[in-house]
Design a protein around this motif. Structure first.
Motif, PDB file in Angstrom:
ATOM      1  N   LEU A 107      -5.033  -0.157   9.344  1.00 25.77           N
ATOM      2  CA  LEU A 107      -5.419   0.534   8.112  1.00 25.77           C
ATOM      3  C   LEU A 107      -6.819   0.051   7.750  1.00 25.77           C
ATOM      4  CD1 LEU A 107      -2.322   0.495   5.727  1.00 25.77           C
ATOM      5  CD2 LEU A 107      -3.603   2.482   6.512  1.00 25.77           C
ATOM      6  N   GLU A 130      -1.255  -2.823  11.281  1.00 28.06           N
ATOM      7  CA  GLU A 130      -1.953  -2.615   9.985  1.00 28.06           C
ATOM      8  C   GLU A 130      -3.157  -3.550   9.840  1.00 28.06           C
ATOM      9  OE1 GLU A 130      -0.657   0.049   9.008  1.00 28.06           O
ATOM     10  OE2 GLU A 130       1.504  -0.028   9.191  1.00 28.06           O
ATOM     11  N   PRO A 188      -7.710   5.673   7.084  1.00 24.52           N
ATOM     12  CA  PRO A 188      -8.161   5.000   5.865  1.00 24.52           C
ATOM     13  C   PRO A 188      -6.980   4.584   5.005  1.00 24.52           C
ATOM     14  CG  PRO A 188      -8.285   7.375   5.582  1.00 24.52           C
ATOM     15  CD  PRO A 188      -7.816   7.135   7.000  1.00 24.52           C
ATOM     16  N   TYR A 232       0.820  -1.223   0.000  1.00 20.76           N
ATOM     17  CA  TYR A 232       0.000   0.000   0.000  1.00 20.76           C
ATOM     18  C   TYR A 232       0.849   1.266   0.000  1.00 20.76           C
ATOM     19  CZ  TYR A 232       1.101  -1.338   4.780  1.00 20.76           C
ATOM     20  OH  TYR A 232       1.773  -1.764   5.880  1.00 20.76           O
ATOM     21  N   CYS A 233       2.133   1.143   0.296  1.00 25.04           N
ATOM     22  CA  CYS A 233       2.892   2.332   0.705  1.00 25.04           C
ATOM     23  C   CYS A 233       3.724   2.940  -0.424  1.00 25.04           C
ATOM     24  CB  CYS A 233       3.801   1.974   1.875  1.00 25.04           C
ATOM     25  SG  CYS A 233       4.636   3.424   2.549  1.00 25.04           S
ATOM     26  N   ILE A 269       3.837   8.712   1.387  1.00 23.30           N
ATOM     27  CA  ILE A 269       3.299   7.367   1.653  1.00 23.30           C
ATOM     28  C   ILE A 269       1.947   7.151   0.991  1.00 23.30           C
ATOM     29  CG2 ILE A 269       4.595   6.645   3.687  1.00 23.30           C
ATOM     30  CD1 ILE A 269       2.705   7.898   5.491  1.00 23.30           C
ATOM     31  N   TYR A 270       1.135   8.212   0.911  1.00 24.08           N
ATOM     32  CA  TYR A 270      -0.147   8.122   0.178  1.00 24.08           C
ATOM     33  C   TYR A 270      -0.386   9.482  -0.484  1.00 24.08           C
ATOM     34  CZ  TYR A 270      -1.364  10.068   4.689  1.00 24.08           C
ATOM     35  OH  TYR A 270      -1.352  10.811   5.830  1.00 24.08           O
ATOM     36  N   LEU A 295       4.176   1.537  16.108  1.00 24.42           N
ATOM     37  CA  LEU A 295       4.338   0.485  15.101  1.00 24.42           C
ATOM     38  C   LEU A 295       2.963  -0.114  14.829  1.00 24.42           C
ATOM     39  CD1 LEU A 295       6.380  -1.299  13.441  1.00 24.42           C
ATOM     40  CD2 LEU A 295       6.291  -2.907  15.348  1.00 24.42           C
ATOM     41  N   LYS A 296       2.336   0.339  13.765  1.00 23.10           N
ATOM     42  CA  LYS A 296       0.993  -0.169  13.487  1.00 23.10           C
ATOM     43  C   LYS A 296       1.078  -1.621  13.023  1.00 23.10           C
ATOM     44  CE  LYS A 296      -1.836   2.842  11.381  1.00 23.10           C
ATOM     45  NZ  LYS A 296      -2.261   4.023  10.553  1.00 23.10           N
ATOM     46  N   TYR A 339       8.049  12.560   1.492  1.00 25.54           N
ATOM     47  CA  TYR A 339       7.555  11.492   2.379  1.00 25.54           C
ATOM     48  C   TYR A 339       6.150  11.134   1.900  1.00 25.54           C
ATOM     49  CZ  TYR A 339       7.438   8.697   6.639  1.00 25.54           C
ATOM     50  OH  TYR A 339       7.410   7.651   7.541  1.00 25.54           O
ATOM     51  N   GLN A 372       9.888   9.828  12.778  1.00 22.35           N
ATOM     52  CA  GLN A 372       9.424   8.730  11.931  1.00 22.35           C
ATOM     53  C   GLN A 372      10.238   8.644  10.651  1.00 22.35           C
ATOM     54  OE1 GLN A 372       5.465   8.408   9.666  1.00 22.35           O
ATOM     55  NE2 GLN A 372       5.041   7.187  11.483  1.00 22.35           N
ATOM     56  N   SER A 373      10.355   7.411  10.113  1.00 23.68           N
ATOM     57  CA  SER A 373      11.043   7.213   8.838  1.00 23.68           C
ATOM     58  C   SER A 373      10.592   5.906   8.209  1.00 23.68           C
ATOM     59  CB  SER A 373      12.566   7.159   9.055  1.00 23.68           C
ATOM     60  OG  SER A 373      12.918   5.945   9.685  1.00 23.68           O
ATOM     61  N   GLY A 374      11.043   5.659   6.999  1.00 21.96           N
ATOM     62  CA  GLY A 374      10.902   4.329   6.421  1.00 21.96           C
ATOM     63  C   GLY A 374      11.692   3.336   7.269  1.00 21.96           C
ATOM     64  N   GLU A 375      11.545   2.055   6.941  1.00 18.59           N
ATOM     65  CA  GLU A 375      12.224   1.028   7.749  1.00 18.59           C
ATOM     66  C   GLU A 375      13.420   0.505   6.969  1.00 18.59           C
ATOM     67  OE1 GLU A 375       9.679  -2.020   9.386  1.00 18.59           O
ATOM     68  OE2 GLU A 375      11.304  -3.479   9.267  1.00 18.59           O
ATOM     69  N   ILE A 410      -5.374   4.663   1.580  1.00 20.39           N
ATOM     70  CA  ILE A 410      -5.534   5.552   0.421  1.00 20.39           C
ATOM     71  C   ILE A 410      -4.640   5.014  -0.699  1.00 20.39           C
ATOM     72  CG2 ILE A 410      -5.323   7.937  -0.421  1.00 20.39           C
ATOM     73  CD1 ILE A 410      -5.466   8.893   2.494  1.00 20.39           C
TER      74      ILE A 410
HETATM   75  N1  SAH Z   1       8.273   2.680   8.677  1.00 23.96           N
HETATM   76  C1  SAH Z   1       7.447   3.012   9.815  1.00 23.96           C
HETATM   77  C2  SAH Z   1       6.520   4.170   9.528  1.00 23.96           C
HETATM   78  C3  SAH Z   1       5.556   3.863   8.443  1.00 23.96           C
HETATM   79  S1  SAH Z   1       4.623   5.167   7.748  1.00 23.96           S
HETATM   80  C4  SAH Z   1       6.675   1.774  10.206  1.00 23.96           C
HETATM   81  O1  SAH Z   1       6.724   0.798   9.490  1.00 23.96           O
HETATM   82  O2  SAH Z   1       6.042   1.779  11.241  1.00 23.96           O
HETATM   83  C5  SAH Z   1       3.326   5.307   8.925  1.00 23.96           C
HETATM   84  C6  SAH Z   1       2.005   4.693   8.544  1.00 23.96           C
HETATM   85  O3  SAH Z   1       1.556   5.145   7.290  1.00 23.96           O
HETATM   86  C7  SAH Z   1       1.986   3.193   8.370  1.00 23.96           C
HETATM   87  O4  SAH Z   1       1.936   2.539   9.594  1.00 23.96           O
HETATM   88  C8  SAH Z   1       0.715   2.970   7.550  1.00 23.96           C
HETATM   89  O5  SAH Z   1      -0.385   2.629   8.386  1.00 23.96           O
HETATM   90  C9  SAH Z   1       0.466   4.331   6.921  1.00 23.96           C
HETATM   91  N2  SAH Z   1       0.353   4.206   5.449  1.00 23.96           N
HETATM   92  C10 SAH Z   1       1.258   3.721   4.582  1.00 23.96           C
HETATM   93  N3  SAH Z   1       0.748   3.686   3.333  1.00 23.96           N
HETATM   94  C11 SAH Z   1      -0.518   4.157   3.409  1.00 23.96           C
HETATM   95  C12 SAH Z   1      -1.578   4.337   2.459  1.00 23.96           C
HETATM   96  N4  SAH Z   1      -1.430   4.049   1.174  1.00 23.96           N
HETATM   97  N5  SAH Z   1      -2.750   4.837   2.923  1.00 23.96           N
HETATM   98  C13 SAH Z   1      -2.911   5.164   4.220  1.00 23.96           C
HETATM   99  N6  SAH Z   1      -1.962   5.003   5.153  1.00 23.96           N
HETATM  100  C14 SAH Z   1      -0.775   4.502   4.768  1.00 23.96           C
END
Ligand code: SAH
Length: 334
Positions: free
Chosen positions: A184, A146, A214, A53-54, A290-291, A143-144, A288, A91-94, A216
Motif C-alpha cells: 500500500l 502491505e 494507493p 486502513y480498511c 474497503i476504501y 496476500l499483500k 465490500y 476474495q473476502s475479509g479474513e 485511500i
Molecule cells: N482479507 C484479504 C483481502 C483484503 S482486501 C487479505 O487480507 O488479503 C484486498 C486489499 O485491499 C488489501 O490487501 C489492501 O491492500 C487493500 N486495502 C484495504 N484497505 C485499503 C484502503 N483504505 N486503501 C487502499 N487499499 C486498501
C-alpha cells in the motif's frame, strides 16, 4: 541486476521520463502488449481483523455484513466464464469462521466445470488450509504484505505479526501457488527506502504477482484523517517493480482506478499488465467497502468487462484472452 537495495533506491532517483521509458522497454521486451483479465468475486465482507486502513475491519460496526452462498458464487463464476475470462479471484475479509471445506468444494466445482485459473485471497491461514485449497485445484493466492517495515506494520495491524504474514507467503510458494503480494503506497510514516525494501523482498521471494495501489483513507477507520497515497508515487513504484522483476504480473488496481480520475490506463503505461473487472453481484458489491470512491459499485456485476478493451486500447495495448500464468524468465537473462 537490481538485486540490491541500493540499485532499487537508485531507480527511484530517476526522473519520470527516464523511469517510464525503462519500464516500458522492460515490459515490451519481456511481455509484449497483452493485458490479462481476472474476474473478481468479493464473496464476503466478514472480517475478524482490525487493519487500521480498511473499511471492512471488524472495528467498523457501521457496515452490513454478507456472505454469498455456494450457488451465488458459482453463478458469478459462470458469468465470468461467459465473458471469456479465464481467471477467477475469490476474495473476502479474513475470518476464522470461513469454512475451508466449503471453499475447497467451490474451487473443485469451478475446476471441474471450467477451463479457468482460480486465485484465492482470504488472508492468513495455516499451511494445512492452504494445502487443502491447493489440492482442490487452486492455482494462485493473493496476500499483500502491505509494508515490510516492522514498525509501520505493527502500528497498522493490531494482534497480527509480520513474521506470520511472511510465513504464509513462504508456505504458499512452497505449496506451488503462483503467489501474489504487494504494497500500500502512502501509509503514514512510509519512506521511499521502505518501498524500495518492499520491492527487494518481492524480488528475493520471487513472487509471481505484485499489486501496488494507493492507500485511500476511509471515514470509519483510525486513519480517516491521514493523507491519501500519491498517485505519481504509485505509478513510479509500478515502474520500478517492472524494471526489477521483469515478467511479474501486475494489476492496474481498482484502488488506482478510484482516485479523482481513473488512473488505470496510466498504470498500464507505467508497467502494469493485468485488469481485474468486478463480478460481485449487486447489492453486495457496495458492501465490500474497503476504501471510499470504489469504481463502478452501482453497476451490475460484470459491467466492467466491456470497458476493459477500451481501457487497454487507451494505453496502446490489447486484451490477451489467455489464462495469464506468469511468463517464464531465465535468471541469467538480465
Ligand atoms: N482479507 C484479504 C483481502 C483484503 S482486501 C487479505 O487480507 O488479503 C484486498 C486489499 O485491499 C488489501 O490487501 C489492501 O491492500 C487493500 N486495502 C484495504 N484497505 C485499503 C484502503 N483504505 N486503501 C487502499 N487499499 C486498501
Amino acid at each position: 541486476m537490481y538485486d540490491s537495495l541500493k540499485e532499487i533506491e537508485d531507480l527511484f532517483a530517476l526522473e519520470d521520463a527516464r523511469l517510464l521509458a525503462l519500464s516500458d522497454e522492460t515490459r515490451r521486451k519481456y511481455l509484449g502488449d497483452g493485458v490479462f483479465l481476472r474476474g473478481i468475486i468479493e464473496f464476503s465482507n466478514i472480517c475478524d481483523k482490525r487493519c487500521a486502513y480498511c473499511g471492512i475491519s471488524a472495528d467498523n460496526p457501521g457496515i452490513e455484513r454478507y456472505h454469498l452462498s455456494e450457488e451465488e458464487v458459482l453463478k458469478a463464476v459462470d458469468h465470468i466464464a461467459s465473458c471469456d475470462i479465464k481467471t477467477v479471484v475469490l476474495q473476502s475479509g479474513e475470518t476464522d469462521s470461513l469454512d475451508a471445506e466449503w471453499l475447497a468444494r467451490i474451487i473443485k466445482r469451478i475446476k471441474d466445470a471450467h477451463d479457468m485459473a482460480v486465485t484465492v485471497s482470504v488472508g492468513e491461514k495455516s499451511f494445512e488450509t492452504y494445502k487443502k485449497w491447493k489440492d482442490a485445484g487452486a492455482d494462485r493466492y493473493l496476500l499483500k504484505i502491505e509494508t515490510t517495515d516492522p514498525e509501520i506494520y505493527a502500528g497498522l495491524h493490531p494482534g497480527m505479526s509480520l513474521d506470520n504474514r511472511k510465513r504464509c507467503l513462504s508456505d504458499l510458494k512452497n505449496l506451488g501457488y503462483e503467489t501474489g503480494s504487494g504494497t500500500l503506497i502512502g501509509l503514514p510514516g512510509q519512506t521511499l527506502s521502505d518501498i524500495a525494501a518492499d520491492i527487494k523482498y518481492f524480488n528475493d521471494s520471487d513472487f509471481e504477482m505484485i499489486g501496488t495501489g494507493p492507500f485511500i483513507p476511509h471515514l470509519n477507520t483510525p486513519l480517516q484523517y491521514a493523507k491519501a497515497g500519491d498517485v505519481a508515487l504509485v505509478l513510479r513504484t509500478i515502474a520500478v517493480t517492472r524494471i526489477v522483476m521483469k515478467t511479474v504480473n501486475m494489476p492496474a488496481t481498482t484502488a488506482i482506478g478510484s482516485l479523482d480520475r481513473d488512473f488505470r490506463d496510466e498504470a498500464l503505461k507505467w508497467g502494469a499488465n493485468v485488469l481485474m473487472p468486478n463480478f460481485t453481484p449487486l447489492p453486495y458489491k457496495q458492501l465490500y467497502d474497503i476504501y471510499p470512491g470504489k469504481r463502478c459499485i452501482t453497476e451490475p456485476a460484470g459491467a466492467c468487462a466491456g470497458c476493459m478493451e477500451h481501457l487497454a486500447a487507451g494505453a496502446g495495448r490489447i486484451i490477451d484472452r489467455g489464462r495469464g500464468n506468469k511468463a517464464k524468465r531465465m535468471k541469467d537473462e538480465g
